[in-house]
Write a protein that holds these residues in place. Structure first.
Motif, short mmCIF file in Angstrom:
data_model
loop_
_atom_site.label_atom_id
_atom_site.label_comp_id
_atom_site.label_asym_id
_atom_site.label_seq_id
_atom_site.Cartn_x
_atom_site.Cartn_y
_atom_site.Cartn_z
N GLU A 153 0.84 -1.21 0.00
CA GLU A 153 0.00 0.00 0.00
C GLU A 153 0.86 1.25 0.00
N ALA B 153 -0.63 8.20 -0.03
CA ALA B 153 -1.01 9.11 -1.10
C ALA B 153 -0.66 10.54 -0.71
N THR C 191 -0.84 10.22 -13.45
CA THR C 191 -1.76 11.09 -12.73
C THR C 191 -1.90 12.39 -13.51
N ASP D 20 -5.14 14.79 -9.44
CA ASP D 20 -5.01 13.51 -8.75
C ASP D 20 -3.99 13.54 -7.62
N GLU D 21 -4.26 12.69 -6.62
CA GLU D 21 -3.21 12.49 -5.62
C GLU D 21 -2.12 11.59 -6.20
N LYS E 223 0.90 8.67 -5.74
CA LYS E 223 1.34 7.56 -4.90
C LYS E 223 2.74 7.19 -5.35
N LYS F 45 -3.58 6.36 -12.85
CA LYS F 45 -4.68 5.73 -13.58
C LYS F 45 -4.49 5.92 -15.08
N GLN G 58 -8.61 -7.40 -8.69
CA GLN G 58 -7.88 -6.19 -8.32
C GLN G 58 -6.86 -6.54 -7.24
N ASP H 272 -4.51 -1.07 -7.88
CA ASP H 272 -4.97 -0.99 -6.48
C ASP H 272 -6.44 -0.57 -6.41
N ASP H 273 -6.95 -0.41 -5.19
CA ASP H 273 -8.36 -0.11 -4.99
C ASP H 273 -8.80 1.19 -5.66
N ASP H 274 -7.87 2.11 -5.82
CA ASP H 274 -8.23 3.38 -6.44
C ASP H 274 -8.04 3.36 -7.95
N TYR I 72 -5.19 2.79 -9.40
CA TYR I 72 -3.82 3.18 -9.75
C TYR I 72 -3.04 1.95 -10.20
#
Ligand code: 6R9
Length: 647
Positions: free
Chosen positions: A15, A18, A428, A433-434, A436, A442, A461, A507-509, A511
């Protein structure tokens, strides 16, 4: 592959924290509206009009996109435009006296061109090429180092609607001949020579040898870069004399259909045979202009510097076409980052007050190796945004870049794309966008991707898989528009998809973290390890500047993991060895602990700076190296062979 859990150490898949872009940045960003992704999604493919509308068209396109589920595809059908007009003429009313190009040569030599001056130069050379009989069916090969005549030639070709084929200046005569012959190119623009790390390279000699080696007759134009006074025989012309003769001539830009080719480029050859890619005039130019604006946040008043070589796609898209289409000032540097001193790039950023800087992880890792004192000597406060491209960047290098080059303040965009994609597809948007660290971001608005297993089925995912691009994009090359498939793509189902052959995890977002080329994954006793996950873990150990990990034969375990590690200055190897072993065992598992850790001052890299893991595997296996023409630093192989076999 399972993400490292609970260890607190950095792995590629763990993980990521961000970071929000700072408000001083977002308030001035070209793209500030977070609904852009949704708007593009709702309006696909017409959303891409936003890109086309950054250009001036001689004839308006009839539709943004034409095509069904399957190729042939067409972007901006019916539209006609000229790339040179878009990069020069249309800026003249507003910015004729603004700098278009700042050129910095070796040891303090520099030259700059306003938009008006560049326009004149390009027109004169276009007139000269036309007089030499160059027509739209021809391909002009350009074999020049980073000198102003290189973008001038590209834009002169574009003005005439003629394809250019730029071959990286450091390539051998053989590599040049092969590309010229495969393309049937009958025109070559080269120079007498150039300086590389303080010594002269006899470029014209290499060009002469290539000219003899190819079947077709070739006319050659020679730029006098070094004043070597080279002999120009039959079929050779002096660039300056041609230019003098045509100075003051205006050449009407030739409008091309949107999907007419703008240029040819060969892929850089990290893995197999270089392949020829033809990029289009409309879709390509729209895509590079739009990403230059939205991802690199380029403004017309900026001084922008991409430190790539124009010989690669990055230089075509983001030194020449993108920035000039937006009317900004683009910097061209003919030299290396460590000559005469390791602060060369920082000195230039300081001197020219560069706003946006775009470079590669391989360079950033070299800067880390050299130490933070070099950037610290200079005022880098003009920088607003940093970018990276070319390879996955691990979290530590990302953070170093932001801290020591970006003053802990600049947003960093990690941009994923390829020669084949023409322009950025994943990143990004820095104003929205944030970030990471270590994860690219994305798919851009209007771009759709998926992550699949080897059978082409979507993976869950968080599980590593292979990236596929599931919708056409404006910058796609002609062969993909026409439906030609590359690599294994054709054998994986009926639906149209493009397989870039890169490993990735989402990942979950949404990314995407890139894991390296799919053929780089390592299989130990039936378990697949991601090269990038291993390398990130090793590179995450303080004191490691750079690491490459490969699988090689091993007498006892079948496949074993070999780690090649380049330490920062003054680190104890024994201490690092223990730290690396502990980090890998902890973050990924005992099974992934490298069988061998080999310390080396450098890694074998392509001329575009990508690690050639294939060669490390060959060294570890004590095998034949095969084709090493793409290799920049052959000397390191001898050293590695000795070190590896002494163990
Ligand atoms: C633009 C360029 C393409 C390959 C690509 C991938 C790697 C490029 C990356 C990246 C992770 C990034 N790559 N950018 N990997 N993160 N931000 O480099 O084109 O020379 O054709 O190379 O480079 O493996 O498939 P090209």
């Amino acid at each position: 592959m399972t993400p490292g859990k609970g260890s607190g150490r950095d792995t590629a898949l763990s993980e990521r924290p961000a970071l929000d872009p700072p408000s001083w940045f977002t308030e001035q960003a070209n793209v500030q509206d977070p609904s852009i992704t949704e708007r593009f999604e709702d309006d696909w493919p017409d959303c891409w009009a936003a890109a086309a509308d950054l250009l001036e068209w001689d004839r308006e396109y009839d539709a943004v996109f034409r095509g069904s589920e399957e190729p042939p595809f067409e972007w901006f059908p019916g539209g006609r435009l000229n790339a040179s007009y878009n990069c020069l003429d249309r800026h003249l009313p507003e910015r004729k006296n603004q700098l278009a190009l700042i050129w910095e040569g070796h040891l303090g030599e520099s030259r700059s061109y306003t938009y008006r001056e560049l326009y004149r130069e390009v027109n004169a050379f276009a007139a000269a090429l036309r007089e030499r009989g160059v027509t739209q069916d021809d391909v002009v090969t350009v074999y020049l180092p980073m000198v102003p005549e290189l973008p001038v030639t590209m834009l002169a070709c574009a003005r005439l609607g003629v394809r250019h084929n730029v071959v990286f200046a450091g390539f051998s005569a053989d590599a040049l001949a092969e590309r010229m012959e495969r393309t049937g190119s009958e025109y070559l623009v080269t120079c007498d020579g150039y300086y590389r790390r303080g010594s002269a390279v006899a470029q014209k000699n290499k060009a002469d040898n290539a000219r003899i080696a190819v079947e077709q007759a070739v006319e050659v134009v020679v730029v006098d870069s070094l004043g070597l006074d080279v002999h120009l025989g039959e079929g050779y012309h002096d660039y300056d004399s041609l230019l003098e003769r045509h100075r003051g001539t205006d050449v009407e830009p030739v409008p091309r259909a949107a999907d007419d080719p703008l240029f040819r480029i060969y892929t850089s050859g990290t893995t197999g045979e270089p392949k020829a890619v033809d990029h289009t005039t409309g879709g390509y130019l729209a895509h590079v202009a739009w990403t230059s604006q939205s991802v690199l946040d380029i403004k017309p008043d900026d001084t922008y510097w991409c430190s790539a070589d124009i010989g690669w796609i990055t230089g075509h898209s983001y030194i020449v076409y993108g920035p000039l289409a937006l009317g900004t000032t683009t910097v061209l540097y003919n030299g290396t980052p460590d000559h005469p001193e390791k602060d060369r790039l920082w000195e230039l950023i300081d001197r020219y007050a560069v706003d946006v800087f775009y470079t590669a992880p391989t360079a950033i890792r070299a800067f880390m190796k050299w130490g933070e004192e070099y950037p610290a000597e200079h005022d880098l406060s003009s920088l607003r945004l940093l970018g990276t491209v070319g390879e996955p960047i691990d979290r530590r290098a990302w953070e170093w870049y932001r801290e020591h080059i970006g003053g802990g303040e600049c947003p960093v965009v990690d941009t994923w794309w390829q020669t084949e994609t023409g322009a950025i597809l994943v990143s990004t948007l820095p104003g929205v966008d944030e970030m990471k660290p270590g994860s690219a971001g994305k798919p851009l608005p209007g771009i759709e991707t998926a992550v699949v297993d080897p059978a082409g089925q979507a993976v869950e995912q968080g599980t590593a898989g292979e990236l596929v691009v599931t919708r056409p994009w404006p910058g796609m090359p002609k062969s993909l528009l026409a439906g030609e498939r590359w690599g294994e793509a054709a054998t994986r189902g009926d639906e149209w998809r493009y397989y870039p052959e890169d490993g990735v995890v989402e990942d979950d977002d949404g990314y995407l973290t890139f894991l390296g080329r799919v053929d780089d994954a390592i299989n130990v006793a039936g378990r697949r390890f991601s090269t990038m996950e291993l390398e990130s873990t090793v590179a995450g150990v303080p004191g490691v500047a750079e690491a490459a990990v490969v699988g090689a034969d091993h007498p006892t375990t079948g496949t074993a993991i070999y780690a090649y590690v380049s330490p920062e200055r003054g680190r104890s190897e024994e201490h690092l060895r223990e730290e690396i072993e502990a980090a890998v065992a902890d973050a990924i598992g005992e099974m992934a602990t490298p069988r061998e850790i080999v310390f080396t001052p450098d890694l074998p890299k392509t001329r575009s700076g990508k690690v050639m893991r294939r060669l490390l595997t060959a060294v570890a296996n004590d095998e034949e190296l095969g084709d090493i023409s793409a290799l920049r630093n052959p000397a390191i192989l001898g050293e590695l062979r000795t070190t590896t076999s002494n163990r």
